[in-house]
Design a protein around this motif. Structure first.
Motif, PDB file in Angstrom:
ATOM      1  N   SER A 166      54.533  -4.863  -0.956  1.00  0.00           N
ATOM      2  CA  SER A 166      53.325  -4.122  -0.586  1.00  0.00           C
ATOM      3  C   SER A 166      53.651  -2.965   0.358  1.00  0.00           C
ATOM      4  CB  SER A 166      52.286  -5.079   0.025  1.00  0.00           C
ATOM      5  OG  SER A 166      52.860  -5.820   1.071  1.00  0.00           O
ATOM      6  N   SER A 167      54.892  -2.465   0.290  1.00  0.00           N
ATOM      7  CA  SER A 167      55.277  -1.256   1.033  1.00  0.00           C
ATOM      8  C   SER A 167      55.838  -0.235   0.053  1.00  0.00           C
ATOM      9  CB  SER A 167      56.357  -1.594   2.068  1.00  0.00           C
ATOM     10  OG  SER A 167      55.807  -2.165   3.218  1.00  0.00           O
ATOM     11  N   LYS A 168      56.116   0.942   0.563  1.00  0.00           N
ATOM     12  CA  LYS A 168      56.664   1.999  -0.292  1.00  0.00           C
ATOM     13  C   LYS A 168      57.703   2.750   0.531  1.00  0.00           C
ATOM     14  CE  LYS A 168      53.685   5.192  -1.541  1.00  0.00           C
ATOM     15  NZ  LYS A 168      52.570   5.724  -2.337  1.00  0.00           N
ATOM     16  N   SER A 173      56.244   4.616   5.495  1.00  0.00           N
ATOM     17  CA  SER A 173      57.160   5.527   6.192  1.00  0.00           C
ATOM     18  C   SER A 173      58.470   4.771   6.417  1.00  0.00           C
ATOM     19  CB  SER A 173      56.523   5.994   7.505  1.00  0.00           C
ATOM     20  OG  SER A 173      57.359   6.926   8.144  1.00  0.00           O
ATOM     21  N   LYS A 174      59.086   4.419   5.306  1.00  0.00           N
ATOM     22  CA  LYS A 174      60.218   3.488   5.344  1.00  0.00           C
ATOM     23  C   LYS A 174      61.362   4.007   4.498  1.00  0.00           C
ATOM     24  CE  LYS A 174      57.569  -0.648   6.111  1.00  0.00           C
ATOM     25  NZ  LYS A 174      57.556  -2.077   5.895  1.00  0.00           N
ATOM     26  N   VAL A 175      62.572   3.638   4.897  1.00  0.00           N
ATOM     27  CA  VAL A 175      63.765   4.050   4.154  1.00  0.00           C
ATOM     28  C   VAL A 175      64.688   2.842   3.968  1.00  0.00           C
ATOM     29  CG1 VAL A 175      65.930   5.354   4.420  1.00  0.00           C
ATOM     30  CG2 VAL A 175      63.732   6.501   4.790  1.00  0.00           C
ATOM     31  N   CYS A 223      63.155  -5.387   6.722  1.00  0.00           N
ATOM     32  CA  CYS A 223      61.913  -5.305   5.941  1.00  0.00           C
ATOM     33  C   CYS A 223      62.099  -6.038   4.624  1.00  0.00           C
ATOM     34  CB  CYS A 223      61.520  -3.853   5.678  1.00  0.00           C
ATOM     35  SG  CYS A 223      60.067  -3.738   4.610  1.00  0.00           S
ATOM     36  N   GLY A 224      61.355  -7.121   4.479  1.00  0.00           N
ATOM     37  CA  GLY A 224      61.449  -7.941   3.269  1.00  0.00           C
ATOM     38  C   GLY A 224      60.714  -7.324   2.102  1.00  0.00           C
ATOM     39  N   ASN A 225      59.790  -6.394   2.361  1.00  0.00           N
ATOM     40  CA  ASN A 225      59.107  -5.738   1.245  1.00  0.00           C
ATOM     41  C   ASN A 225      60.027  -4.716   0.581  1.00  0.00           C
ATOM     42  OD1 ASN A 225      56.469  -6.733   0.584  1.00  0.00           O
ATOM     43  ND2 ASN A 225      55.893  -6.251   2.680  1.00  0.00           N
ATOM     44  N   LEU A 226      60.619  -3.804   1.358  1.00  0.00           N
ATOM     45  CA  LEU A 226      61.561  -2.871   0.726  1.00  0.00           C
ATOM     46  C   LEU A 226      62.743  -3.624   0.120  1.00  0.00           C
ATOM     47  CD1 LEU A 226      62.001   0.586   2.394  1.00  0.00           C
ATOM     48  CD2 LEU A 226      60.139  -0.315   1.037  1.00  0.00           C
ATOM     49  N   PRO A 270      58.877  -7.568  18.799  1.00  0.00           N
ATOM     50  CA  PRO A 270      58.300  -8.516  17.869  1.00  0.00           C
ATOM     51  C   PRO A 270      56.955  -8.054  17.326  1.00  0.00           C
ATOM     52  CG  PRO A 270      57.927  -9.291  20.115  1.00  0.00           C
ATOM     53  CD  PRO A 270      58.780  -8.048  20.213  1.00  0.00           C
ATOM     54  N   LYS A 271      56.598  -8.602  16.146  1.00  0.00           N
ATOM     55  CA  LYS A 271      55.261  -8.425  15.568  1.00  0.00           C
ATOM     56  C   LYS A 271      54.329  -9.441  16.222  1.00  0.00           C
ATOM     57  CE  LYS A 271      57.425  -5.909  12.503  1.00  0.00           C
ATOM     58  NZ  LYS A 271      57.334  -4.459  12.472  1.00  0.00           N
ATOM     59  N   LEU A 272      53.024  -9.282  15.996  1.00  0.00           N
ATOM     60  CA  LEU A 272      52.044 -10.208  16.576  1.00  0.00           C
ATOM     61  C   LEU A 272      51.151 -10.730  15.445  1.00  0.00           C
ATOM     62  CD1 LEU A 272      51.085  -7.596  19.229  1.00  0.00           C
ATOM     63  CD2 LEU A 272      52.118  -9.768  19.853  1.00  0.00           C
ATOM     64  N   CYS A 328      47.315  -2.658  12.475  1.00  0.00           N
ATOM     65  CA  CYS A 328      47.063  -3.949  11.839  1.00  0.00           C
ATOM     66  C   CYS A 328      47.546  -3.859  10.387  1.00  0.00           C
ATOM     67  CB  CYS A 328      45.566  -4.237  11.905  1.00  0.00           C
ATOM     68  SG  CYS A 328      45.050  -5.684  10.999  1.00  0.00           S
ATOM     69  N   HIS A 329      48.348  -4.827   9.961  1.00  0.00           N
ATOM     70  CA  HIS A 329      48.895  -4.835   8.592  1.00  0.00           C
ATOM     71  C   HIS A 329      47.770  -5.113   7.593  1.00  0.00           C
ATOM     72  CE1 HIS A 329      51.654  -5.426   5.328  1.00  0.00           C
ATOM     73  NE2 HIS A 329      52.722  -5.523   6.090  1.00  0.00           N
ATOM     74  N   ASP A 330      47.715  -4.312   6.500  1.00  0.00           N
ATOM     75  CA  ASP A 330      46.725  -4.546   5.431  1.00  0.00           C
ATOM     76  C   ASP A 330      46.923  -5.923   4.798  1.00  0.00           C
ATOM     77  OD1 ASP A 330      46.100  -1.918   5.767  1.00  0.00           O
ATOM     78  OD2 ASP A 330      47.313  -1.225   4.066  1.00  0.00           O
ATOM     79  N   VAL A 341      56.817  -9.514   4.636  1.00  0.00           N
ATOM     80  CA  VAL A 341      57.440 -10.642   3.942  1.00  0.00           C
ATOM     81  C   VAL A 341      58.134 -11.589   4.921  1.00  0.00           C
ATOM     82  CG1 VAL A 341      59.364 -11.198   2.416  1.00  0.00           C
ATOM     83  CG2 VAL A 341      57.781  -9.377   1.820  1.00  0.00           C
ATOM     84  N   LEU A 342      59.050 -11.020   5.707  1.00  0.00           N
ATOM     85  CA  LEU A 342      59.808 -11.879   6.615  1.00  0.00           C
ATOM     86  C   LEU A 342      58.909 -12.326   7.764  1.00  0.00           C
ATOM     87  CD1 LEU A 342      63.012  -9.748   6.313  1.00  0.00           C
ATOM     88  CD2 LEU A 342      62.768 -12.110   5.543  1.00  0.00           C
ATOM     89  N   GLY A 343      57.946 -11.471   8.108  1.00  0.00           N
ATOM     90  CA  GLY A 343      56.933 -11.873   9.084  1.00  0.00           C
ATOM     91  C   GLY A 343      56.187 -13.107   8.576  1.00  0.00           C
TER      92      GLY A 343
HETATM   93  O1  NQM Z   1      58.135  -8.643   7.507  1.00  0.00           O
HETATM   94  C1  NQM Z   1      55.819  -4.615   7.826  1.00  0.00           C
HETATM   95  C2  NQM Z   1      56.068  -4.811   5.453  1.00  0.00           C
HETATM   96  C3  NQM Z   1      56.574  -5.047   6.829  1.00  0.00           C
HETATM   97  C4  NQM Z   1      57.861  -5.660   7.068  1.00  0.00           C
HETATM   98  C5  NQM Z   1      56.141  -4.796   9.209  1.00  0.00           C
HETATM   99  C6  NQM Z   1      58.236  -6.714   6.114  1.00  0.00           C
HETATM  100  C7  NQM Z   1      58.718  -8.030   6.588  1.00  0.00           C
HETATM  101  O2  NQM Z   1      55.045  -5.314   5.094  1.00  0.00           O
HETATM  102  O3  NQM Z   1      59.690  -8.475   5.989  1.00  0.00           O
HETATM  103  O4  NQM Z   1      58.204  -6.557   4.913  1.00  0.00           O
HETATM  104  O5  NQM Z   1      56.087  -5.929   9.677  1.00  0.00           O
HETATM  105  O6  NQM Z   1      56.425  -3.786   9.855  1.00  0.00           O
HETATM  106  O7  NQM Z   1      56.727  -4.103   4.679  1.00  0.00           O
END
Ligand code: NQM
Length: 348
Positions: free
Chosen positions: A7-9, A52-54, A87-90, A245-247, A269-271, A275-277
């Motif tokens: 769910s990222s790009k 905004s990811k690479v 980042c588990g999504n990328l 850390p994330k919350l 706030c994440h939509d 993934v790893l979160g």
């Molecule tokens: O937690 C967003 C995303 C992420 C990171 C973030 C992710 C992960 O949704 O593995 O994928 O927590 O900044 O891409």
């Protein structure tokens, strides 16, 4: 190449195509993305942290590993490039991209390739099972993931050793529950360092929309103060300028899952949920006595379904608890990815 990963790009680069000097690389990536600028109008960034990811991918010199994957979070309004988080999504797009660029051998007969990926940011390993046909990735399929319209081919991601990747331990303070500013928190790192708290401990329900939570200035101020202290306790130092850390605020499920979540990454706030979160939050829910376990509904063994603002996220996690010590036996998830374009970027 631009791919949607989960769910990222993001923009995917072959490592050898980028400057070897980190400063020169970061400067180039900021100019390509159009940062710093709230709208990233003069670049390819999507004006949100999730777009905004690479990903930087190169052939690996490590034994039994195919490719190295380094994730870089590019600031939107700030001129920042950070390798502090994974980042588990990328990650979902890394296998297809590696195959597209010929970094992984695929026989013409194969229907699935298992790409072994060294995740540089956390020095941990993922295996991506990527469907292929005629030596190329298959993107079309029947798997839906929430936060993404339509369906695509499933990519299974399995993690062997992600616990403590950023902080050294699954529970970096040694305890399943810490109290910060009067709020019970689980400081956990099963692939992503996350502070897990009950929403009601912060005076909210935990089922609000992202807009509503983001406009609650008192909540955000309190969350940031908890985050700064949590970062110190997790051994991450001063986290003021980092995205970890994330919350995650947890609450009783209302939509067929086991736990409702609202995640800050860490200011927006994440939509959905990272993934790893999600793997970290699901793991917290399996530890007795934690804020997440208090509000979670029991589910089936080895599987935790999290609710988030745009649907459900299923994590396959199992944990063994012996006395005070929790060990992760298994962690995995299913994602999809899609190639969106391939070509030349013209940097500002
Ligand atoms: O937690 C967003 C995303 C992420 C990171 C973030 C992710 C992960 O949704 O593995 O994928 O927590 O900044 O891409």
């Amino acid at each position: 190449m631009v791919l949607r990963g989960g769910s990222s790009k993001g923009l995917y680069f072959v490592r050898d195509d980028l400057p070897t000097d980190d400063g020169a690389r970061d400067d180039l990536l900021l100019r390509i993305m159009g940062s710093p600028d709230e709208r990233q109008i003069d670049g390819l960034g999507g004006a949100h942290p999730l777009t905004s990811k690479v990903a930087v991918v190169g052939q690996s010199a490590r034994p039994a590993i195919d490719v190295d994957y380094q994730f870089l979070q590019i600031g939107v309004a700030e001129p920042l490039v950070s390798d502090r988080q994974n980042c588990g999504n990328l990650l979902a797009g890394v296998g297809p991209f590696a195959i597209e660029r010929g970094l992984v051998d695929v026989g013409t007969e194969a229907t699935e390739v298992r790409v072994r990926i060294h995740m540089v940011n956390t020095a941990t390993t993922a295996v991506a099972a990527v469907p292929v046909a005629d030596g190329a990735p298959v993107y079309d399929g029947n798997t839906a993931i929430s936060g993404v319209p339509g369906t695509a081919a499933a990519i299974r991601l399995e993690f062997d050793d992600i616990a403590g990747g950023s902080t050294g331990a699954l529970l970096p303070t040694g305890a399943p529950v810490d109290t910060i500013d009067g709020v019970a928190c689980t400081l956990i790192d099963n692939g992503m360092p996350v502070v897990v708290m009950r929403a009601d401990a912060l005076g909210v329900g935990g089922h609000e929309s992202c807009d509503e939570l983001e406009s609650n200035t008192a909540l955000r101020t309190r969350l940031e103060s908890i985050r700064l202290e949590a970062g110190r306790r997790m051994g991450l130092g001063d986290v003021r300028d980092t995205t970890i850390p994330k919350l995650t605020l947890v609450a009783e499920p209302v939509d067929g899952g086991q736990l409702s979540t609202r995640t800050f990454i860490p200011h927006r706030c994440h939509d959905a949920i990272g993934v790893l979160g999600a793997v970290s939050v699901a793991t917290a829910a399996l530890l007795p006595g934690t804020p997440a376990a208090e509000v979670a509904r029991p589910g089936s063994a080895g599987r935790v379904v999290l609710e988030h603002p745009t649907g459900l996220f299923e994590a396959a996690v199992s944990v063994t608890i012996a006395g005070d010590v929790a060990t992760v036996d298994r962690a995995g998830i299913v994602r999809t990815a899609r190639k969106l374009m391939d070509g030349d970027a013209f940097a500002r």
